[in-house]
Design a protein around this motif. Structure first.
Motif, short mmCIF file in Angstrom:
data_model
loop_
_atom_site.label_atom_id
_atom_site.label_comp_id
_atom_site.label_asym_id
_atom_site.label_seq_id
_atom_site.Cartn_x
_atom_site.Cartn_y
_atom_site.Cartn_z
N UNK A 130 0.85 -1.19 0.00
CA UNK A 130 0.00 0.00 0.00
C UNK A 130 0.89 1.24 0.00
N UNK A 131 0.35 2.34 -0.50
CA UNK A 131 1.15 3.57 -0.54
C UNK A 131 0.31 4.82 -0.27
N UNK A 132 -0.77 4.68 0.49
CA UNK A 132 -1.66 5.81 0.74
C UNK A 132 -1.57 6.33 2.17
N UNK A 133 -0.58 5.87 2.96
CA UNK A 133 -0.49 6.27 4.36
C UNK A 133 0.85 6.86 4.71
N UNK B 27 -13.42 -14.01 7.84
CA UNK B 27 -12.63 -14.63 6.77
C UNK B 27 -12.03 -13.57 5.84
N UNK B 28 -11.29 -12.67 6.46
CA UNK B 28 -10.59 -11.64 5.70
C UNK B 28 -9.42 -11.10 6.52
N UNK B 29 -8.51 -10.44 5.83
CA UNK B 29 -7.40 -9.77 6.50
C UNK B 29 -7.81 -8.35 6.85
N UNK B 30 -7.32 -7.89 7.98
CA UNK B 30 -7.44 -6.50 8.37
C UNK B 30 -6.05 -5.87 8.34
N UNK B 31 -5.97 -4.66 7.86
CA UNK B 31 -4.74 -3.87 7.89
C UNK B 31 -5.06 -2.55 8.57
N UNK C 295 -9.03 -7.28 3.13
CA UNK C 295 -8.70 -8.02 1.92
C UNK C 295 -9.01 -9.49 2.13
N UNK C 296 -9.44 -10.17 1.09
CA UNK C 296 -9.66 -11.60 1.14
C UNK C 296 -8.39 -12.39 0.82
N UNK D 289 -9.62 -3.22 0.17
CA UNK D 289 -10.74 -2.29 0.14
C UNK D 289 -10.22 -0.86 0.23
N UNK D 290 -11.10 0.09 -0.05
CA UNK D 290 -10.74 1.49 0.10
C UNK D 290 -10.51 1.81 1.59
#
Length: 489
Positions: free
Chosen positions: A169-172, A187-191, A227-228, A234-235
């Motif tokens: 990612x490059x938005x932070x 059933x997904x990743x959290x960032x 993300x799956x 996701x946004x």
């Protein structure tokens, strides 16, 4: 009011979400207790700015990852890094003390008998063990590191040998501990990562290097993406704390699933407060001569103060955040009340209680002496589930839950009372009328797992809507759980 099907999961009393009616009972935060030093970062490749600790449980042991770095300040206030930044590991069998294994990977002074894993990351890297059942073996251990103002993905099959893979990612603004994990419930990743808003920010990123050094109106915030597959995300969304909460700076986020109730997220963000406008205090704080050098060298390094707050969530976006500190720098002593105090290690360990016969407790770790002496990683502890409770003082109070559907034939409580206090539980119909035969009477004591008895069969109510009504006096209720008694063949 919506009925919740809680099945047999543990419900922790950390928020008001389960409450329908409450009188004299409120959510109360509890503070950790000091347990001693777990690790001292005094090797030549470590030093006084070791940090960004992350802990994972792996095959019956605990593995601790952290930055090894030293930053000296000379008489003129010039910063003098004594060696490049390394990333190291330590291990523990009991979660109370850690040892440094000889990894044999990166030379230091011509020798590899050290615990260094990486030397090609500038500032921070976060490590986690991916619990996604579909994760390929070569990606089982993941690292997230800032490289050239972007977040990059590193991978490893064994948690020791990491390779840089791709841009994530490059938005932070990633000069912080940015964390990720697999959430089995959804059933997904959290960032969770740092973003920025305010005068010195541009689309969530720093507007320029100089703004990082100055007293600005920038606000360091926390953002989330999901993300799956750990590829498409996701946004981004900024975390939501509720109407009327102060917009102050969070340097880290430390969000993680609570291992005893994985539908709950808990975070330990380090709150950043630049107190330069209250400069009259600094000569009275510890180590004034050293602090003067930090202020002269890099203003905010000497004027900013940090502590730790708590936040919890049921969806990873909307958080209940405390404004009162969970952990402060503490009583003034040598090497505290600095920028860097309260930077908790990511992760927690369940460790043996301190007293003979006591139940296990949860250990947390925080670095001390930041920017002054080699870092001491100190261990603190809270009771199981004990970050918050539904608390009632001496005047009796009552709380009634929303309608719930449970599974199982037994119920246990994690609670504590005084000698004069009690917790009394009655099960109610959805309309609030009592169910005959489901009254515990007044319970007293202090237990993390007290099975409660009813004259009626609890299994007869499984799958039906009920409410729980707790009457309390001088008591804390930390958690409750419906369970199924194991069948012994």
């Amino acid at each position: 009011m919506e009925t919740w099907n809680i099945g047999g999961r543990r419900e922790v009393c950390w928020d008001e979400a389960l409450m329908d009616k409450s009188e004299g009972v409120a959510v109360r935060m509890h503070h950790p207790e000091y347990r001693g030093v777990a690790l001292t970062c005094d090797a030549p490749w470590e030093g006084n700015v070791c940090g960004y600790f992350s802990l994972i449980q792996d095959e019956g042991r605990y593995r601790l990852y952290y930055r090894g770095a030293q930053l000296d300040v000379d008489q003129d206030g010039v910063r003098l890094p004594s060696h490049r930044t390394y990333f190291c590991c330590a291990e523990s069998a009991d979660g109370k003390t850690f040892e440094k294994p000889a990894a044999g990977l990166v030379p230091f002074w011509g020798r590899t008998d050290n615990n260094i894993l990486l030397d090609n990351v500038r500032d921070t890297i976060f490590f986690f063990r991916d619990s996604n059942p579909a994760c390929p073996p070569e990606d089982r251990y993941k690292g997230l590191a800032e490289v050239d103002d972007a977040l990059w993905y590193f991978r490893s099959a064994d948690g020791l040998h990491f390779e840089k893979v791709r841009l994530l990612a490059d938005d932070g603004a990633y000069d912080s501990l940015n964390v990720a994990f697999w959430d089995a419930a959804t059933e997904q990743y959290f960032l969770f990562y740092r973003g920025l808003h305010g005068d010195a920010a541009r689309d969530g990123k720093w507007n320029g290097t100089e703004e990082r050094l100055m007293h600005t109106t920038v606000i360091r915030d926390v953002r989330v993406r999901t993300s799956k597959d750990f590829v498409s995300w996701s946004e981004p969304k900024m975390l939501v704390y509720g109407e009327g909460q102060e917009d102050y700076e969070l340097y880290t986020n430390q969000v993680q699933p609570y291992y005893r109730a994985k539908h709950m997220f808990i975070g330990f963000p380090m709150r950043y407060v630049d107190r330069y406008q209250d400069a009259q205090n600094y000569p009275d704080l510890p180590d004034w001569k050293h602090r003067q050098k930090l202020i002269a060298n890099w203003g905010r390094s000497g004027t900013a103060i940090t502590d730790t707050i708590l936040m919890t969530s049921r969806d990873g976006l909307h958080f209940r955040r405390t404004d009162e500190a969970f952990m402060t720098p503490g009583i003034e002593r040598a090497c505290n009340w600095y920028y860097g105090d309260g930077n908790l290690c990511y992760g927690m360990a369940e460790t043996a209680g301190e007293r003979p016969g006591a139940p296990n407790e949860i250990s947390l770790y925080v670095g001390q002496d930041y920017r002054v002496h080699p870092i001491r990683l100190e261990r603190y502890a809270v009771r199981l589930d004990g970050f918050f409770s539904w608390r009632c003082d001496f005047t009796p109070g009552r709380v009634v839950t929303r309608p719930l559907v449970f599974a199982g034939d037994r119920l246990s409580l994690n609670f504590a009372t005084s000698a004069a206090g009690y917790v009394r539980l009655r099960l109610l119909r959805p309309d609030g009328t009592p169910l005959e035969g489901y009254d515990t009477g007044r319970l007293f004591g202090d237990s993390v797992d007290r099975a409660v008895d009813f004259s009626g069969r609890l299994a007869a109510l499984a799958g039906r809507e009920v409410r729980l009504a707790f009457t309390m006096k001088d008591a804390d209720l930390y958690a409750f759980q419906f369970q199924t008694t194991p069948v012994i063949c």
